[in-house]
Write an enzyme that holds these catalytic residues in place. Sequence first.
Site, PDB file in Angstrom:
ATOM      1  N   GLN A 175       0.811  -1.222   0.000  1.00 40.42           N
ATOM      2  CA  GLN A 175       0.000   0.000   0.000  1.00 40.42           C
ATOM      3  C   GLN A 175       0.845   1.274   0.000  1.00 40.42           C
ATOM      4  OE1 GLN A 175      -3.309   0.476  -0.293  1.00 40.42           O
ATOM      5  NE2 GLN A 175      -3.793  -1.696  -0.435  1.00 40.42           N
ATOM      6  N   CYS A 225     -10.816  -9.139   0.338  1.00 35.45           N
ATOM      7  CA  CYS A 225     -10.869 -10.556   0.693  1.00 35.45           C
ATOM      8  C   CYS A 225     -12.008 -10.881   1.643  1.00 35.45           C
ATOM      9  CB  CYS A 225      -9.563 -10.973   1.335  1.00 35.45           C
ATOM     10  SG  CYS A 225      -8.148 -10.334   0.459  1.00 35.45           S
TER      11      CYS A 225
HETATM   12  C1  LIG Z   1      -3.331  -6.013  -2.467  1.00 38.27           C
HETATM   13  C2  LIG Z   1      -2.466  -6.407  -1.357  1.00 38.27           C
HETATM   14  C3  LIG Z   1      -1.802  -7.644  -1.362  1.00 38.27           C
HETATM   15  C4  LIG Z   1      -1.997  -8.656  -2.473  1.00 38.27           C
HETATM   16  O1  LIG Z   1      -1.402  -8.197  -3.662  1.00 38.27           O
HETATM   17  P1  LIG Z   1      -1.684  -8.940  -5.053  1.00 38.27           P
HETATM   18  O2  LIG Z   1      -0.623  -8.389  -5.951  1.00 38.27           O
HETATM   19  O3  LIG Z   1      -3.065  -8.530  -5.442  1.00 38.27           O
HETATM   20  O4  LIG Z   1      -1.536 -10.390  -4.848  1.00 38.27           O
HETATM   21  C5  LIG Z   1      -0.987  -7.939  -0.311  1.00 38.27           C
HETATM   22  N1  LIG Z   1      -0.797  -7.081   0.706  1.00 38.27           N
HETATM   23  C6  LIG Z   1      -1.408  -5.885   0.752  1.00 38.27           C
HETATM   24  C7  LIG Z   1      -1.155  -4.972   1.894  1.00 38.27           C
HETATM   25  C8  LIG Z   1      -2.265  -5.503  -0.275  1.00 38.27           C
HETATM   26  O5  LIG Z   1      -2.869  -4.314  -0.225  1.00 38.27           O
END
Ligand SMILES: *Cc1c(COP(=O)(O)O)cnc(C)c1O
Length: 391
Positions: free
Chosen positions: A178, A323
Site C-alpha cells: 500500500q 478478501c
Molecule cells: C493487495 C495487497 C496484497 C496482495 O497483492 P496482489 O498483488 O493482489 O496479490 C498484499 N498485501 C497488501 C497490503 C495488499 O494491499
Amino acid sequence: MRIYLDYAATTPTDPRVVEAMRPYFTDRFGNASSVHTFGQEARAAVDRARRTLAEALGCEPSEVVFTSGATEADNWAVVGVAFAHESRGRHLVVSSVEHRAVLEPARWLAERGWEVTFLPVDRYGRVDPDDVRRALRDDTVLVSVMHANNEVGTVQPVAEVARIAREMGVLVHTDATQTFGALPVRVDELGVDLLSASAHKRYGPKGVGFLYVRRGTRIEPLLRGGAHERGRRAGTENVPGIVGFGKAVELALAAREAEQARLSGLRDRLVRGLLAVEGAFLNGHPTERLPNNAHLSFEGVESESLLLALDLRGLAASSGSACTAGSLEPSHVLRAMGLPPERAAGALRLTLGRWTTEAEVDAAVEWVREAVAELRRASPTWRRAHSATHS
Ligand SMILES: *Cc1c(COP(=O)(O)O)cnc(C)c1O
C-alpha cells in the site's frame, strides 16, 4: 456519473503504462531467457525495469525478484525464510493485522510444527515495538509487520520494529504494497531484509510484483523448475507486466509528493464531510495513516447493505479488504483493534487515487449521507433508539 473510491483494492492501469507495455506483447515478444535478439530485447527491458525499482528502493538490482504479485511475495517471504532457517529455529512473529497473504502462510506453518506469535495492535491498529521486543526469542527467525494496513490505512513503525529485531539477528519482512510509490519506501531507512510490493496498486498491471531480498538473506524458493531470477523464482518472466511495473513506479515517483499532498487534502475533505453525519466514527490512526485512506463506521448500518446502496447510486467503495467482501464476519483487522461489534458491522472504506476529483468527493459525501439515512429509516432498532430526536 460513476465514482470509483476503491483504489486500495486495485487501480486502473495508467494509459502511459499501457503504452510502454504494448510492444512487449507483439514486436518484442521474446522470452527473456532466449539467447537470440528477441530474447535479448526482452532481457534488456526486464533489467531496465529492475534498475528503476531498485533505485526507488535504494537497493541493488539483483536484490529485486519479480513475482506474480504481492500475494506470492508475502507467501514466499514467510515460507521461504521459515524453511531456510529451520535448523536455527521455528518461531515467527507476525502482526495480527497483516494481509491474509502473510497471516495464512504463518498459520499453515503453525499447523506444521512452527510456533507463531501474533502481535496485538492498539485501537488505531498500530503495533507497539515493545511488544516485538517481548516476543523475540532465541529461535525466532522472522518478524513480519506491514508498512501500512490496506483496510484502515494505519502506518506501522517498521523502522523501529526492524531495529529491535535486527539487534537480535532476526530477519524482518514488510508488506509495502500500500505504500510503495506513495510514501518514501527505502529499504535502508526501514531497515528491512525483505519487502513485498505489487504493480496493480500503483497504476500498473495486475499479476506482477516483487520481493526485495537483501543480499545474503537465505530463502528457499517456492517455485522450482528453471534458473530464472537467479534460480530464486522459476517461470518465464512476465515481460510486459514487468515493463509496466517499472513505468508505473517511474510515473508515481515523479509526482509522489505533490500527489500525496493533493490526496490527503481530498481525504480530509471527505472525512470532514462524513463525520458530520450523526453516529459516524473515523477508524485507524488520526495522523499516521495513508494519505488516500478514509475508513469510517456508521452506527445502525450494515456494511454490505451500505455498499449495495452506494453501488446503486454509482459509488464503488469497500467494507475493508477485498478478501472479506461477501462475508458478514467483521474483518480480522477491526477485531484486532477491538472495535465494538456494532461499529465493525457498519464499516466503510473509501480510498482515493490519481483520478479522484473534489467534485467526486463532494458527491460521495452526499451519497453516503443519503444511503445511511435510508438504511437507518428501514432499521427498527435505529428508529426506536432515535425516535426522540427524529419525531
Ligand atoms: C493487495 C495487497 C496484497 C496482495 O497483492 P496482489 O498483488 O493482489 O496479490 C498484499 N498485501 C497488501 C497490503 C495488499 O494491499
